[in-house]
Design a protein around this motif. Structure first.
Motif, mmCIF file in Angstrom:
data_model
loop_
_atom_site.group_PDB
_atom_site.id
_atom_site.type_symbol
_atom_site.label_atom_id
_atom_site.label_comp_id
_atom_site.label_asym_id
_atom_site.label_seq_id
_atom_site.Cartn_x
_atom_site.Cartn_y
_atom_site.Cartn_z
ATOM 1 N N ALA A 237 12.333 2.202 4.903
ATOM 2 C CA ALA A 237 12.673 2.473 6.302
ATOM 3 C C ALA A 237 13.467 1.326 6.913
ATOM 4 O O ALA A 237 14.397 1.540 7.700
ATOM 5 C CB ALA A 237 11.394 2.718 7.108
ATOM 6 N N ALA A 238 13.114 0.096 6.560
ATOM 7 C CA ALA A 238 13.845 -1.064 7.089
ATOM 8 C C ALA A 238 15.300 -1.051 6.627
ATOM 9 O O ALA A 238 16.221 -1.334 7.407
ATOM 10 C CB ALA A 238 13.150 -2.348 6.654
ATOM 11 N N ARG B 73 4.385 -1.969 -0.017
ATOM 12 C CA ARG B 73 4.789 -1.355 1.258
ATOM 13 C C ARG B 73 6.117 -0.626 1.063
ATOM 14 O O ARG B 73 7.119 -0.929 1.717
ATOM 15 C CB ARG B 73 4.930 -2.432 2.335
ATOM 16 N N LYS C 206 7.315 2.471 1.713
ATOM 17 C CA LYS C 206 7.896 3.263 2.803
ATOM 18 C C LYS C 206 8.429 2.366 3.905
ATOM 19 O O LYS C 206 9.489 2.624 4.479
ATOM 20 C CB LYS C 206 6.856 4.235 3.349
ATOM 21 N N ARG C 207 7.698 1.294 4.179
ATOM 22 C CA ARG C 207 8.138 0.364 5.217
ATOM 23 C C ARG C 207 9.443 -0.323 4.794
ATOM 24 O O ARG C 207 10.360 -0.514 5.611
ATOM 25 C CB ARG C 207 7.046 -0.675 5.469
ATOM 26 N N THR C 208 9.537 -0.681 3.525
ATOM 27 C CA THR C 208 10.743 -1.359 3.036
ATOM 28 C C THR C 208 11.950 -0.431 3.054
ATOM 29 O O THR C 208 13.044 -0.804 3.490
ATOM 30 C CB THR C 208 10.503 -1.878 1.605
ATOM 31 N N CYS D 230 7.080 -5.759 -1.481
ATOM 32 C CA CYS D 230 7.867 -4.541 -1.290
ATOM 33 C C CYS D 230 7.245 -3.357 -2.027
ATOM 34 O O CYS D 230 7.293 -2.221 -1.532
ATOM 35 C CB CYS D 230 9.297 -4.763 -1.774
#
Length: 835
Positions: free
Chosen positions: A18-19, A12, A14-16, A9
């Protein structure tokens, strides 16, 4: 596994993030599309009231039953019996029939209608809908009252009652959440000295809360979820969410201050403090699971709602938090002042070691045993330096007292100042600064929680007895705690439920707000309402003490089931009404129907609540025993000590008993009730103490884990039980009290709710958490551990081989700096598997 998850996490972020935002938006959209459903229906399998409800299902009733709409002609308006008013009421009834979901409306003027009060100024329409109570929305209620405009134009006040009023009165507790968040922000900002750092726990706590509330709203479509369920879940989820993030953020900031890079710090925080979060959160969920032994769908729903909130808070802490920490990075690091203090601590440790080497070298030069002769040389140097001003001296921490916190530190002399003023013999320094009554190994007196820890450890019996006396006084009212039931008369003044309740009680008597339903099954079909078997029961009901009136008998299509509506002389919440229920079941109905072979049951909301309280009383020992056993087992696995596990589980009972006492005094006795928005004493529903017990045991496990982790780590390092207790309390006292202050602020914010049940949970939980974090965790636990000595850590060989070996404070690294905020101590090299 937690280390890998935290690192993933953090790499990543931004990905986390966003999820999580996508999950929150999707769930909110689902709630918007399908609605948030609640139901106050009480199902009690195997009870007499449930049997009555099931039997009544044979009658061709509307799904909603008969819902009242109360009509009131105030002074200055014509009575409802006048021709003009009658025309207006009938016109309003015809308009209501055209509202969606309404299948029938009966006016007060019809024989089967709601009737008119004796003064002709109060009456009621009865409305039947094709949806059940859980599906009645505020929009439906508003449409019905809006359709009654002809009556309103005639000067008649129209107020919905029953489930219609409950739907209209559904309010938001958003103001309570905002107050709790604001109070938490103040505490965090003062504690961290950083607005950015203070915002992180609020962000993760709010996201986890949003997800859990959406899930709870959707769960209402699958089960009867009381409206208070979501509020209780919000109360608990917000508190634990902020607390869990607080523990982890403190660890992350210490790692940054020690020079660990951002990604590693986020991963190690998740692996170390995150492990304690998983353990503490699992303890809360396990305690809530104990409510399944209550055997009631209501308890299942009330346990599921906060359980969802706790799991969501754990998930946000373990995944969303590392991503946020990675994004904010060094902006969360302690300020320059904190870095200077950290550097000063490292320099002081070097100076202390150099001073000890000088002492030993001088002793060797004189050929004296180690430590001997040092006093003379130190005295000479001290006398030679008397003309020079003495610099501020930093008092050494107590032996085994763990790492120093900001509240425990004083300015230390630099190495050059020590050399200039000479070296004081360590034994002399310790004797001069040791607290009164402390043992020789206790070292100098620390500040803050370290001073409290030393005081408790030096006077364990006095502190133990004083703490027990305080909690005992608070718990005394709990000996008179009785289960009751709330009704609409306990709602806030001005709500539709309260207004309709008061007007019906004034016009038709208090029992009109809670009629009983008597249902009988006949062995052979009846010839009609005049059947001798039916008239015998009717006569018996009318002559029973406590019965105000009995409605006409109604037969179902088969003629084998008959029911009566019985109106008591007392209000639904009055204990005399519950006594009437038992009198009908035990005396009146068996005598009236025994010869005819009738099988009769007594139902209705009041009878169902009476059965609920009796079932809770019956199942309470089983639930309490399960929660105690689970708490002791979890602590045994974590700390490998039967004595510590059993003692901690029993100590939790102290704060629970005290909170029960406060609950009884405030609500059942009415002490200070007006200060929290109540008019006086109100009954305490049976599920409130039971649910509070499970929740409080789970929350208490949070603080127990953080404290005992620190104590055990210090004991494994030094083998000194007393010093380990001082170290554990000194190292964790500040963060535990800060976390408790946040949780108490959140709980007290819910006192603004109009719902007495929500107020009960707010007062009860706030009291228990405050006592648990101060009196229990700060006095009772350390004093008993000091008195028990090494017996705290006794472990039979057979149990030693059976128990798994865990290390709650281990973050997967061997270095011992900085200490973990979850333990107050650095991880022990070579001892992770034993802690």
């Amino acid at each position: 596994m937690l280390l890998a998850a935290g690192r993933w996490c953090a790499r990543r972020p931004k990905r986390t993030v966003a999820a999580w935002l996508l999950l929150l938006i999707s769930l909110a959209a689902a709630v918007g599309a399908f609605g948030r459903v609640t139901s106050e229906a009480v199902t009690i399998p195997g009870s007499d009231s449930q049997a009555a409800r099931d039997t009544a299902g044979a009658f061709a009733d509307a799904a909603s039953g008969r819902q009242p709409v109360v009509l009131y002609a105030p002074d200055g308006a014509a009575p409802l019996t006048s021709s003009g008013q009658r025309e207006a009421v009938e016109e309003a009834a015809r308009a209501i029939e055209d509202v969606d979901h309404v299948v029938a409306v009966t006016t007060p003027y019809e024989p089967a209608g709601g009737g008119l009060g004796a003064d002709g100024r109060t009456g009621r329409l009865t409305v039947e809908l094709d949806v059940g109570g859980r599906d009645i929305t505020p929009e439906t209620t508003r449409a019905i009252t809006d359709a009654a405009a002809p009556a309103v134009r005639a000067g008649i006040e129209v107020t919905a009652g029953g489930d219609l009023a409950a739907a209209e009165d559904k309010g938001s507790t958003g103001h309570s959440e905002v107050i709790g968040l604001a109070a938490a922000f103040v505490v965090l900002a003062l504690g961290f000295g950083s607005l950015v750092a203070a915002g992180v726990p609020l962000l993760t706590g709010a996201v986890g809360l949003g997800v859990s509330l959406c899930l709870i709203g959707l769960a209402g479509h699958l089960m009867d979820m009381p409206s208070s369920g979501a509020t209780i879940a919000a109360m608990i989820g917000l508190g634990v969410g902020i607390d869990y993030t607080l523990f982890c953020l403190t660890r992350f900031r210490e790692l940054l201050a020690a020079g660990v890079d951002v990604e590693d710090a986020a991963a190690r925080t998740t692996a170390g403090s995150g492990k304690a979060v998983v353990f503490a959160g699992s303890a809360v969920v396990a305690a809530l699971a104990g409510l399944a032994f209550g055997g009631l769908p209501l308890l299942h729903a009330l346990a599921l709602a906060p359980g969802i909130a706790v799991v969501a808070a754990m998930a946000a802490t373990l995944t969303l938090l590392p991503a946020v920490l990675s994004l904010l990075g060094r902006r969360l690091a302690p300020g320059a002042r904190g870095r200077r203090k950290a550097r000063g601590r490292r320099e002081t440790r070097k100076a202390r070691k150099e001073r000890e080497r000088v002492v030993r070298r001088e002793a060797d030069d004189r050929g004296e045993p180690e430590g001997a002769g040092t006093a003379a040389s130190a005295a000479d140097r001290t006398e030679a330096a008397t003309d020079a001003p003495a610099p501020a001296r930093r008092e050494a921490p107590a032996a085994g007292a763990g790492p120093e916190t900001a509240s425990d530190r004083r300015e230390e002399p630099a190495a050059e100042a020590v050399a200039a003023t000479g070296v004081e013999r360590p034994e002399t320094l310790a004797a001069r600064t040791r607290p009164v009554g402390a043992h020789p190994g206790a070292g100098p007196a620390p500040a803050g929680w370290g001073r409290i820890a030393a005081f408790v450890a030096s006077r364990p019996w006095r502190c133990l007895l004083a703490a027990l006396a305080l909690t005992g006084v608070l718990a005394v009212p709990a000996t008179q705690l009785t289960y009751g039931q709330l009704d609409a008369g306990d709602k806030a003044v001005g709500t539709a439920s309260r207004t309709s309740y008061d007007r019906l009680a004034d016009a038709f008597g208090p029992g009109a707000n809670g009629p009983l339903q008597v249902v009988s099954t006949l062995p052979t079909p009846a010839s009609g309402p005049g059947d001798a078997r039916i008239t015998a029961v009717t006569a018996a009901l009318r002559t029973t003490g406590g019965v105000a009136s009995v409605g006409p008998a109604q037969l179902d299509a088969s003629g084998t089931r008959v029911r009566w509506q019985v109106t008591p002389t007392t209000a639904p919440s009055d204990p005399d009404t519950v006594a009437l229920v038992h009198r009908l079941r035990d005396e009146t109905l068996p005598r009236a129907g025994a010869d005819a072979g009738l099988v009769t049951h007594v139902g209705g909301a009041t009878a169902a609540q009476a059965d609920l309280n009796e079932r809770l009383t019956e199942r309470m020992p089983l639930v309490v025993g399960f929660v105690l056993a689970v708490a002791a087992l979890l602590l045994l696995v974590a700390f490998r000590s039967p004595v510590v596990a059993v003692k901690a589980a029993l100590m939790n009972l102290v704060s629970v008993a005290a909170s029960y006492g406060v609950l009884t005094a405030v609500f059942q006795w009415g002490w200070g009730a007006t200060l929290i928005g109540l008019e006086g004493p109100v009954p305490i529903p049976g599920y409130v103490p039971l649910l509070m017990f499970a929740v409080l045991f789970g929350l208490a496990m949070d603080y127990e884990v953080f404290l005992l982790s620190a104590v055990r780590a210090a004991y494994l390092r030094d083998g000194d039980n007393r010093g380990a207790v001082i170290a554990g309390l000194a190292g964790t006292g500040r963060i535990i009290t800060s976390a408790a202050l946040i949780m108490v602020s959140v709980f007290l914010g819910y006192l603004l709710s109009d719902d007495p049940v929500v107020k009960m949970f707010g007062i009860g939980l706030a009291t228990a958490v405050a006592l648990d974090a101060t009196v229990v965790r700060g006095v009772l636990v350390p004093s008993t551990m000091v008195l028990l000595g090494r017996a705290n850590w006794w472990l039979p060989d057979a149990l030693d081989r059976l128990l798994p070996r865990l290390a709650i404070e281990d973050d997967g690294h061997d270095d011992t700096e900085p200490p973990s905020p979850a333990t107050g101590q650095a991880p022990l090299a070579g001892t992770r598997s034993a802690s």
